[in-house]
Write a protein that holds these residues in place. Structure first.
Motif, PDB file in Angstrom:
ATOM      1  N   SER A  91       0.835  -1.209   0.000  1.00  8.90           N
ATOM      2  CA  SER A  91       0.000   0.000   0.000  1.00  8.90           C
ATOM      3  C   SER A  91       0.867   1.254   0.000  1.00  8.90           C
ATOM      4  N   TYR A  92       0.250   2.375  -0.423  1.00  6.86           N
ATOM      5  CA  TYR A  92       0.925   3.666  -0.488  1.00  6.86           C
ATOM      6  C   TYR A  92       0.259   4.599   0.532  1.00  6.86           C
ATOM      7  N   PRO A  98       5.600   3.382  -1.927  1.00  2.00           N
ATOM      8  CA  PRO A  98       5.065   2.140  -1.361  1.00  2.00           C
ATOM      9  C   PRO A  98       5.595   1.917   0.047  1.00  2.00           C
ATOM     10  N   ARG A 113       2.894  -3.208 -11.902  1.00  2.00           N
ATOM     11  CA  ARG A 113       2.885  -2.130 -10.914  1.00  2.00           C
ATOM     12  C   ARG A 113       3.207  -0.770 -11.532  1.00  2.00           C
ATOM     13  N   GLN A 152      -6.666   3.246  -9.196  1.00  2.00           N
ATOM     14  CA  GLN A 152      -5.681   2.644  -8.312  1.00  2.00           C
ATOM     15  C   GLN A 152      -4.286   3.204  -8.568  1.00  2.00           C
ATOM     16  N   ARG A 153      -3.927   3.340  -9.859  1.00  2.00           N
ATOM     17  CA  ARG A 153      -2.599   3.847 -10.187  1.00  2.00           C
ATOM     18  C   ARG A 153      -2.382   5.255  -9.623  1.00  2.00           C
ATOM     19  N   GLU A 156      -2.311   5.327  -5.715  1.00  3.28           N
ATOM     20  CA  GLU A 156      -1.004   4.869  -5.217  1.00  3.28           C
ATOM     21  C   GLU A 156       0.001   6.006  -5.198  1.00  3.28           C
ATOM     22  N   ASP A 157       0.086   6.738  -6.299  1.00  3.51           N
ATOM     23  CA  ASP A 157       1.095   7.786  -6.440  1.00  3.51           C
ATOM     24  C   ASP A 157       0.480   8.936  -7.226  1.00  3.51           C
TER      25      ASP A 157
END
Length: 440
Positions: A91-92, A98, A113, A152-153, A156-157
């Motif tokens: 997880s981020y 990460p 990823r 999601q991408r 995450e960031d």
């Protein structure tokens, strides 16, 4: 599908393969090679663990740049090759990095990823192209699409949101609809990204060939809240009309932020942690093009702007014989170009001409001529600066002019007179003129 590998990358892959490990060139170098572009950074990925990479190539050849994330930088043939173990990511929590990584044996898990399909391809000579997400097809179609689920991408960031527009602008690609929608929806998450990283991505976006269409209002509202939607809309065609490339970044910044004025432009660029040189150059360009009808006036034979106001030895009073009204347009334009050259130098004058041409396309030919004339003046060593005068402070003090502020004002007035062709840049004439100036 056969790509030409960088010789150093090919040699390192051969060494990894000979030791029994899977290994590939990955990411941007594969993308750029497929596009027929020269790849500058060759990144590698491998099934070998970081410690195994270190043992294989030796401590002298390896830099442990990010062992906890699986990355070792290998020195080979005077180049650096970032080599990362296949991994998946946890997880981020911070929306940027990460919390943990897990090393895996399969390159396809590693590619899953990554941010965009065009960056999620790997290659080696034995297997050819490994492209589980259709990156090659997206390259051929000129499409930028997130790997897997866009939400999601970007969750995450969040920096990937800016990277989306930067890559699209760099290649002139269209955005996949679902990817673009997710980027707009999640743009507020950019508030967790450091100013330095935002500035870095914005700079790369602005130096792309035609970035205007990729200056997404939902994103700019977060990273440049000072810029109103109306100001952004007005700035887009001006930005596109400015020359591209890293050396022209201050021109593009000035085109984007010019409506804010010099003070707020400085404040924005300082908040984004831009370099002092970039801030100063951009501020100069904004100042010189601010105000109704000011931009480019020096090119058309009219002086304007406080930065090119004529210095005098008599306080702020401008002697009547120095008014611009009696000068021909060509002469007045030449005077202003020489004054700008003296104050800022050739590179800034060229940038100013480029910005004026973008702001006022109808004056673009005059702007090009002005830039050409500035280059000629510089090449010919024509006097544009106090340091180029045939006299200096010591000469004036020897002639009886006392040191101090008055001395500087006399030198500036002499330069002004030389630029206006009121007297030649010759020592006897300048000493005589200095006596008249100090006596007035």
């Amino acid at each position: 599908m056969k790509l030409t590998l960088d010789p150093g990358a090919a040699a390192l892959l051969d060494t990894l393969h000979a030791a029994g490990y899977a290994a590939y060139a990955v990411g941007g170098c594969v993308r750029d090679s497929l596009l027929g572009r020269t790849a500058h950074d060759w990144d590698l990925c491998t099934s070998a663990l970081p410690q195994q990479v270190m043992e294989l190539f030796g401590a002298e050849q390896c830099i442990p740049t990010g062992l906890q994330h699986g990355t070792v930088t290998i020195k080979y043939g005077g180049q650096l090759y970032e080599t990362t173990t296949f991994r998946t990511e946890g997880s981020y929590t911070d929306g940027r990095h990460p919390d943990a990584v897990q090393f895996v044996p399969d390159v396809r898990e590693d590619l899953a990823r990554r941010d965009f399909t065009i960056n999620a391809m790997a290659y080696n000579e034995a297997e050819g192209l490994v492209d589980p997400f259709g990156g090659q097809k997206d390259l051929q179609n000129g499409l930028l699409r997130a790997v897997g689920e866009p939400q999601q991408r970007f969750t995450e960031d969040a920096l990937r949101i800016l990277r989306l527009y930067r890559f699209a602008a760099r290649f002139g690609f269209a955005l996949d609809a679902a990817t673009a929608r997710a980027a707009r929806q999640l743009a507020p998450h950019l508030d967790c990204i450091s100013a330095e990283r935002i500035q870095e991505e914005l700079a790369k976006l602005l130096t792309a060939p035609q970035p205007g269409a990729y200056l997404e209002p939902a994103v700019l509202a977060v990273v440049l809240p000072e810029l109103t939607p109306a100001a952004l809309d007005a700035a887009k065609p001006v930005v596109d009309a400015c020359p591209a490339g890293e050396k022209n970044l201050p021109v593009r910044w000035a085109a984007l932020l010019g409506a804010l004025g010099e003070t707020d432009t400085r404040r924005v660029l300082k908040r984004l942690r831009c370099s002092n040189a970039c801030i100063e150059e951009t501020a100069v360009l904004v100042r010189e093009t601010a105000g109704e009808g000011v931009c480019g006036s020096f090119l058309l034979g009219h002086e304007s702007g406080h930065s090119i106001a004529r210095p005098t030895a008599c306080g702020s009073r401008v002697p009547p014989q120095r008014t611009v009204l009696g000068e021909t347009p060509a002469h007045a334009g030449e005077v202003a170009i020489r004054q700008l050259l003296g104050r800022y130098g050739l590179r800034t004058v060229e940038r100013l001409c480029a910005l004026c041409a973008a702001l006022q396309p109808q004056n673009a030919p005059a702007c090009a001529l002005a830039a050409q004339r500035a280059r000629q003046l510089e090449a010919d060593g024509v006097c544009c600066r106090v340091s180029q005068l045939a006299v200096n402070g010591r000469d004036l003090m020897a002639a009886g002019i006392p040191a101090g502020p008055a001395l500087r004002r006399v030198l500036e007035a002499l330069l002004d007179g030389v630029i206006r062709a009121e007297y030649p840049n010759e020592k006897p004439a300048l000493l005589a003129a200095a006596q008249k100036i100090i006596a007035s």
